[in-house]
Design an enzyme around this catalytic site. Structure first.
Site, mmCIF file in Angstrom:
data_model
loop_
_atom_site.group_PDB
_atom_site.id
_atom_site.type_symbol
_atom_site.label_atom_id
_atom_site.label_comp_id
_atom_site.label_asym_id
_atom_site.label_seq_id
_atom_site.Cartn_x
_atom_site.Cartn_y
_atom_site.Cartn_z
ATOM 1 N N GLY A 1 -4.217 -0.084 -4.966
ATOM 2 C CA GLY A 1 -5.226 0.329 -3.471
ATOM 3 C C GLY A 1 -6.453 1.054 -3.055
ATOM 4 O O GLY A 1 -6.911 1.700 -1.831
ATOM 5 N N GLU B 1 -8.164 7.038 -8.507
ATOM 6 C CA GLU B 1 -6.831 6.765 -7.383
ATOM 7 C C GLU B 1 -6.709 6.938 -5.887
ATOM 8 O O GLU B 1 -7.206 7.759 -5.107
ATOM 9 C CB GLU B 1 -5.629 7.688 -7.633
ATOM 10 C CG GLU B 1 -5.097 7.126 -9.153
ATOM 11 C CD GLU B 1 -3.938 5.907 -8.550
ATOM 12 O OE1 GLU B 1 -3.932 5.220 -7.578
ATOM 13 O OE2 GLU B 1 -3.232 6.395 -9.063
ATOM 14 N N ASP B 2 -5.792 5.732 -5.449
ATOM 15 C CA ASP B 2 -5.451 6.503 -3.581
ATOM 16 C C ASP B 2 -5.048 7.402 -3.205
ATOM 17 O O ASP B 2 -5.247 8.224 -2.613
ATOM 18 C CB ASP B 2 -5.163 4.958 -3.164
ATOM 19 C CG ASP B 2 -4.150 4.398 -4.035
ATOM 20 O OD1 ASP B 2 -3.185 4.838 -4.359
ATOM 21 O OD2 ASP B 2 -3.530 3.294 -3.608
ATOM 22 N N ASP C 1 1.287 10.552 -6.830
ATOM 23 C CA ASP C 1 2.254 10.502 -6.209
ATOM 24 C C ASP C 1 2.888 11.536 -7.561
ATOM 25 O O ASP C 1 2.879 12.793 -7.269
ATOM 26 C CB ASP C 1 3.212 9.718 -6.329
ATOM 27 C CG ASP C 1 4.311 9.511 -5.150
ATOM 28 O OD1 ASP C 1 4.574 10.758 -4.796
ATOM 29 O OD2 ASP C 1 5.362 8.616 -5.938
ATOM 30 N N LYS D 1 0.226 14.125 -3.892
ATOM 31 C CA LYS D 1 1.428 14.032 -3.088
ATOM 32 C C LYS D 1 1.727 15.406 -3.238
ATOM 33 O O LYS D 1 3.032 15.150 -4.470
ATOM 34 C CB LYS D 1 2.529 13.168 -2.613
ATOM 35 C CG LYS D 1 2.169 12.178 -1.834
ATOM 36 C CD LYS D 1 3.535 11.296 -1.676
ATOM 37 C CE LYS D 1 2.939 10.017 -0.392
ATOM 38 N NZ LYS D 1 3.695 8.508 -1.044
ATOM 39 N N PHE E 1 5.985 8.059 3.246
ATOM 40 C CA PHE E 1 5.117 7.158 2.352
ATOM 41 C C PHE E 1 3.708 6.314 3.480
ATOM 42 O O PHE E 1 3.891 6.019 4.610
ATOM 43 C CB PHE E 1 5.832 5.652 3.110
ATOM 44 C CG PHE E 1 5.867 4.156 1.908
ATOM 45 C CD1 PHE E 1 5.420 4.206 0.255
ATOM 46 C CD2 PHE E 1 5.161 2.891 2.799
ATOM 47 C CE1 PHE E 1 5.176 3.108 -0.082
ATOM 48 C CE2 PHE E 1 4.639 2.165 1.700
ATOM 49 C CZ PHE E 1 4.467 2.273 0.381
ATOM 50 N N VAL E 2 3.504 6.364 2.897
ATOM 51 C CA VAL E 2 1.403 6.255 3.687
ATOM 52 C C VAL E 2 0.696 4.891 3.608
ATOM 53 O O VAL E 2 0.960 3.973 2.726
ATOM 54 C CB VAL E 2 0.174 7.009 2.729
ATOM 55 C CG1 VAL E 2 -1.009 7.228 3.111
ATOM 56 C CG2 VAL E 2 1.043 8.488 3.190
ATOM 57 N N ASP F 1 -0.825 -0.191 0.643
ATOM 58 C CA ASP F 1 0.306 -1.545 1.138
ATOM 59 C C ASP F 1 1.534 -0.857 0.987
ATOM 60 O O ASP F 1 1.656 -0.116 0.530
ATOM 61 C CB ASP F 1 0.010 -2.833 0.664
ATOM 62 C CG ASP F 1 0.202 -2.882 -1.053
ATOM 63 O OD1 ASP F 1 0.377 -2.043 -1.502
ATOM 64 O OD2 ASP F 1 0.899 -3.608 -0.846
ATOM 65 N N ARG G 1 -3.553 -3.247 4.422
ATOM 66 C CA ARG G 1 -4.867 -2.509 3.215
ATOM 67 C C ARG G 1 -6.009 -2.863 4.404
ATOM 68 O O ARG G 1 -6.730 -1.333 3.889
ATOM 69 C CB ARG G 1 -4.540 -3.459 2.403
ATOM 70 C CG ARG G 1 -3.984 -3.368 0.906
ATOM 71 C CD ARG G 1 -4.574 -3.742 -0.231
ATOM 72 N NE ARG G 1 -3.156 -4.748 -1.395
ATOM 73 C CZ ARG G 1 -3.429 -3.386 -2.114
ATOM 74 N NH1 ARG G 1 -3.047 -2.531 -2.100
ATOM 75 N NH2 ARG G 1 -1.914 -4.533 -2.763
#
Ligand code: 5GP
Length: 197
Positions: free
Chosen positions: A37, A91-92, A95, A123, A144-145, A151, A157
């Site tokens: 990600g 990190e993307d 969570d 988040k 959910f992104v 992805d 992506r």
């Protein structure tokens, strides 16, 4: 539509600027991208830094039922020796915080100089473990992104902006359900993406 490609680029500019100005004279940090990600974020970040080493890490995540513990396992380890080095996990999205908490605690044993975290999306409301984010981008809610490296079933992506999905069932039934939405806004560029907000 959450963040247009222009908004993301400005946020990455700012994150890279903050990281760059925190570097001591001659210090070369190691940016560790979590596959897969963080791929787009990594590519954008490293090109804004004056000096940086890059490595990647891949984790396999076990569900509670598979492992009994719900823990992750390192599937592809680093190739650079991190002893005495400044490490920045990229990190993307953070969570629950479980991934980074596992990683930071297991990497302490390798005696780096320091471990920090850079995340484009936070988040915060979903956090289970309170992991500090040293360089945080946008705070988002519980949705959910997709896009900008993130992805669903390996799709989306490549989309240069970030969008949220309220109803995951739609994706489960039809993984490419948002293809025409994404394609149209990719073609329309910044103006169309702003209009879709
Ligand atoms: P955590 O351990 O913090 O719960 O999980 C972080 C990882 O979960 C992220 O690196 C990402 O792979 C995945 N993840 C969490 N939220 C999302 C999301 O909204 N969209 C996508 N595509 N992946 C997510």
């Amino acid at each position: 539509m959450l963040f247009t490609q222009g908004e993301i680029q400005r946020q990455v500019d700012e994150l890279a600027g903050r990281l760059e100005s925190s570097l001591a004279d001659g210090e070369v940090p190691i940016l560790v991208g979590l596959m897969r990600g963080s791929l787009v974020l990594m590519a954008d970040l490293v090109r804004r830094l004056s000096s940086v080493h890059v490595d990647f890490l891949s984790l396999s995540r076990f569900s509670q039922s598979e492992s009994g513990s719900g823990r992750a396992r390192i599937e592809k380890d680093l190739e650079i020796d991190i002893t005495g080095r400044r490490i920045i996990f990229v990190e993307d999205v953070v969570d629950t915080g479980l991934t980074l908490s596992y990683l930071t605690s297991s990497f302490e044993a390798r005696n780096p100089k320091s471990i920090e975290v850079l995340a484009l999306l936070d988040k915060r409301a979903r956090r289970i473990i309170d992991i500090p984010i040293d360089f945080a981008g946008f705070e988002i809610g519980d949705e959910f992104v997709l896009g900008y490296g993130l992805d669903y079933a390996q799709l989306y992506r490549n989309v240069p902006f970030l969008f949220g999905v309220d109803d995951l069932d739609v994706l489960v039934r039809q993984p490419d359900a948002y293809f025409s939405f994404a394609r149209e806004l990719m073609r329309g560029g910044e103006e169309a993406q702003q209009a879709a907000k």
